[in-house]
Design an enzyme around this catalytic site. Structure first.
Site, short mmCIF file in Angstrom:
data_model
loop_
_atom_site.label_atom_id
_atom_site.label_comp_id
_atom_site.label_asym_id
_atom_site.label_seq_id
_atom_site.Cartn_x
_atom_site.Cartn_y
_atom_site.Cartn_z
N HIS B 257 38.11 -10.51 48.89
CA HIS B 257 39.42 -10.06 49.32
C HIS B 257 39.93 -8.94 48.43
O HIS B 257 39.86 -9.03 47.20
CB HIS B 257 40.42 -11.22 49.34
CG HIS B 257 41.60 -10.91 50.21
ND1 HIS B 257 42.69 -10.24 49.74
CD2 HIS B 257 41.81 -11.13 51.54
CE1 HIS B 257 43.55 -10.06 50.74
NE2 HIS B 257 43.04 -10.59 51.84
N PRO B 258 40.46 -7.86 49.03
CA PRO B 258 40.76 -6.65 48.23
C PRO B 258 42.14 -6.64 47.58
O PRO B 258 42.51 -5.64 46.98
CB PRO B 258 40.67 -5.54 49.28
CG PRO B 258 41.06 -6.19 50.56
CD PRO B 258 40.64 -7.65 50.47
N CYS B 259 42.88 -7.74 47.61
CA CYS B 259 44.26 -7.65 47.12
C CYS B 259 44.36 -7.27 45.65
O CYS B 259 45.37 -6.73 45.22
CB CYS B 259 45.02 -8.94 47.41
SG CYS B 259 44.20 -10.41 46.79
N ARG B 260 43.33 -7.55 44.86
CA ARG B 260 43.40 -7.19 43.43
C ARG B 260 42.52 -5.99 43.08
O ARG B 260 42.45 -5.59 41.93
CB ARG B 260 42.99 -8.39 42.57
CG ARG B 260 43.87 -9.60 42.72
CD ARG B 260 45.13 -9.52 41.88
NE ARG B 260 44.84 -9.42 40.46
CZ ARG B 260 45.53 -8.68 39.60
NH1 ARG B 260 46.55 -7.98 40.02
NH2 ARG B 260 45.22 -8.66 38.33
N HIS B 261 41.84 -5.44 44.08
CA HIS B 261 40.88 -4.37 43.78
C HIS B 261 41.53 -3.17 43.10
O HIS B 261 40.98 -2.62 42.14
CB HIS B 261 40.17 -3.90 45.06
CG HIS B 261 39.13 -4.86 45.56
ND1 HIS B 261 38.85 -6.05 44.94
CD2 HIS B 261 38.31 -4.79 46.63
CE1 HIS B 261 37.90 -6.67 45.60
NE2 HIS B 261 37.55 -5.94 46.64
#
Lengths: 345, 314
Positions: B257-261
């Protein structure tokens, strides 16, 4: 493991039969999604064979073979999407196109009742014809033609299928004189030159998906790669000459399946008895000459074998975990509307 | 899919429809990519690591803001020779160092192990998607459970249909082996050799790349999605890795999941800059894949290239 890779000794005491690692299939989920949609919206109960496209690439890892892969785009576009399909969505260096044919039946009984031997023979005959007509030299991908039979159970979202990779059988089989890493067979200069030539061949969009080729190495170690059709013009005295192919296999002691029909072509068209072959493999996407193999094989087929009218035997139905059975995959979890509704609730 | 995730997806979809894609670079400030920077970085990845290719995916899922032939990146048939859990066990047994920079527990440079002491702190910092109810059972399951489990009881036993011997051919030139598998670290368990298709899409909402995984077992049959989590670092398996619709391919796939990328990339970029290295945006995906390797440590995709990162510790 090592036992499997040892070529076996048969018949003649000193002759080692050249054994080929079977091609393996891999079907992307998208293929079954599109097949289901086409079956519902376009084909209906029509069981006519459908031309499809498979994709493969040279082996690119020392521990895993590559596969003949089917994707959604292996099938014709859906009627609603025809206008969106661009030519560029076809092959690339990691997806060399191979022609195939799909027989999708309406019932499971129909699937099991298919005459598998005749179907395999019919596809092998196309390869045989393309060898004799010269088409295989113009468009070498036809040498790796494949066949897929399937039954799509759209009530249970399960798919029964079986691949065949038809190979013309040399009779008697080719014998192996030796097989070793290309980097050992070649001098350092030759290996460098061949590496550069292969990388150039693979990076040019005109040749990147041409899976069979000729290698000529001049006495000054300079390697050049040519199309199969240039065979006549690149016979020079003093040159080393190799028949190359994109090898999907990673095994160190066996060439991959595509070499079989190339050998059939070589002995039918050019009546050679001693063949040097080059199993081209890659390392991280570039020519890997310590993974690639060079071998010498002897071919001594009976006279009748070359007769265009007498098609040789063909083999090639894929094994499923070592057994002669079709495969089955259930995609109910991703395709069944009822289950999707439940999991989304 | 739980309600909170559905709501978030709906919200995200609305925002994506109403906002224009990023056109101004915020690569160094926020660790995010504009569309054109994503294309630039993707082109560079494909040219340096040619096992990666651009693809167009499903025509009906095409995103108008990306070129039709450059919708997403994919590398297929990537070997995964052992399970992530076993790597972690070994690593812990060896008492390995874990976080390079443990101050705020982002774990972006985490190597493959999990920290023993500060487990709770770390868990709070990893975003939880609360979507996966996977049992804690990490043992390798039989692949046949996917095809022969209760739910699939209608699938006939293929052995009933085994063909007579005369169909498949006693051909001396066919290499006979049950299946052609890679050499294993230990030869005891053949189920360990899996392969993955790894794809990278552009996430318009988070303005970062996003990684997707499709797994196959040793005979190239589709791997049950939940089994994919065995190949994910166990810190991430039930949190940052979720199973969702792929934006360009049919079906549901595992995804980091990219929420912290963006935040993680920003941190990597800051570290590079503090070492005097000026990060270039076309190298973004190499840095990104390096970071993703901490999430999926045993999937051997290619992201190597020769360039100076300023330090050998990254």
């Amino acid at each position: 493991m090592s036992k499997l890779q040892q070529p076996t000794m048969t018949g003649n005491e000193n002759a080692t039969v050249l054994q080929f690692a079977p091609f393996q299939s891999a079907v992307d989920e998208g293929f079954w999604h599109r097949l289901s949609s086409l079956k519902l919206n376009k084909f209906g109960i029509d069981e006519s064979p459908i031309p499809i496209t498979g994709f493969y690439a040279p082996c690119s890892h020392s521990q895993v073979s590559n596969h003949l892969t089917l994707l959604a785009e292996s099938l014709p576009p859906e009627p609603s999407e025809q206008s969106l399909v661009t030519m560029s969505s076809r092959g690339n260096r990691n997806k060399c196109s191979i022609p195939g044919i799909l027989y999708n039946t309406n019932t499971l009984e129909g699937f099991h009742a298919l005459d598998k031997q005749s179907l395999l023979k019919a596809e092998a005959e196309k390869v045989w014809e393309d060898i004799h007509s010269g088409k295989a030299e113009e468009d070498s991908a036809v040498l790796s033609r494949f066949l897929l039979i399937s039954f799509a159970d759209l009530k249970k979202w399960s798919f029964h299928y079986w691949f065949a990779f038809p190979a013309l059988v040399l009779d008697p089989p080719a014998t192996l004189v030796y097989l070793r890493p290309a980097s050992q067979w070649l001098s350092l200069e030759e290996a460098e030159s061949l590496s550069a030539a292969c990388n150039e061949w693979r990076s040019s969009s005109a040749t990147t998906d041409v899976p069979f080729f000729l290698v000529s190495i001049a006495p000054n170690s300079h390697a050049t790669i040519k199309h199969l059709k240039d065979w006549e013009s690149c016979q020079h005295d003093g040159h080393k000459f190799l028949f190359g192919f994109y090898d999907p296999c990673h095994l160190p002691n066996n060439p991959g399946w595509p070499l079989r029909n190339l050998l059939a072509l070589i002995c039918s068209r050019w009546t050679l008895e001693k063949v040097y072959f080059f199993c081209y493999r890659e390392n991280r996407g570039f020519a890997g000459l310590s993974l690639s193999l060079i071998g010498e094989a002897l071919i001594s087929v009976s006279q009748g074998w070359k007769d265009h009218q007498h098609m040789p035997n063909a083999v090639g139905w894929e094994f499923n975990r070592g057994k002669k059975v079709p495969r089955c995959i259930s995609l109910a979890k991703s395709m069944d509307p009822t289950r999707l509704a439940i999991s989304a609730a | 899919m739980v309600l909170s995730q559905k709501l978030h997806e709906a919200f995200k979809g609305t925002v994506e429809r109403m906002t224009n894609p990023r056109t101004v670079s915020a690569f160094k400030e926020k660790g995010v990519l504009s569309i054109s920077e994503f294309i630039l970085a993707g082109d560079n990845l494909v040219s340096k690591c040619p096992t990666w290719s651009w693809e167009s995916g499903e025509p009906s899922k095409r995103k108008s803001y990306l070129p039709s032939e450059k919708q997403f990146l994919i590398t297929r048939n990537v070997p995964c020779l052992r399970r992530a859990a076993s790597v972690e066990e070994e690593y812990e047994a060896a008492g390995g160092e874990v976080l390079l920079d443990n101050d705020d527990n982002d774990g972006w440079l985490a190597t493959h192990g999990k920290p023993k002491g500060n487990k709770c702190d770390e868990e709070e910092n990893l975003p939880s998607m609360e979507t996966l109810e996977i049992s804690k059972n990490n043992t390798i399951q039989s692949i046949s459970s996917y095809f022969g489990g209760e739910e699939e009881e209608d699938i006939p036993d293929m052995a009933e249909y085994e063909e007579p011997d005369n169909l498949i051919e006693t051909d001396p030139a066919t290499l006979q082996s049950t299946y052609l598998v890679a050499h294993e670290p230990d030869d005891d368990n053949i189920l360990r050799t899996r392969t993955y298709d790894v794809s990278i899409t552009y996430d318009k909402y988070y303005q970062t790349p996003r990684v997707w995984l499709t797994g196959y077992d040793e005979s190239r049959m589709l791997l049950q999605r939940e089994l994919v989590l065995e190949d994910v670092s166990q810190d991430h398996a039930r949190k940052t890795v979720t199973i969702e619709d792929h934006p360009h391919l049919p079906g549901k796939h595992a995804s980091v999941h990219p929420c912290r990328h963006g935040a993680v990339m920003k941190k990597i970029i800051d570290v590079l800059m503090s070492r005097g290295v000026e990060p270039e945006v076309d190298k973004y995906l190499f840095l990104f894949l390096k970071f993703v390797a901490s999430v999926i440590p045993t999937i051997e995709y290619d992201y190597t290239m020769d360039f100076d990162l300023g330090s050998s510790s990254i």
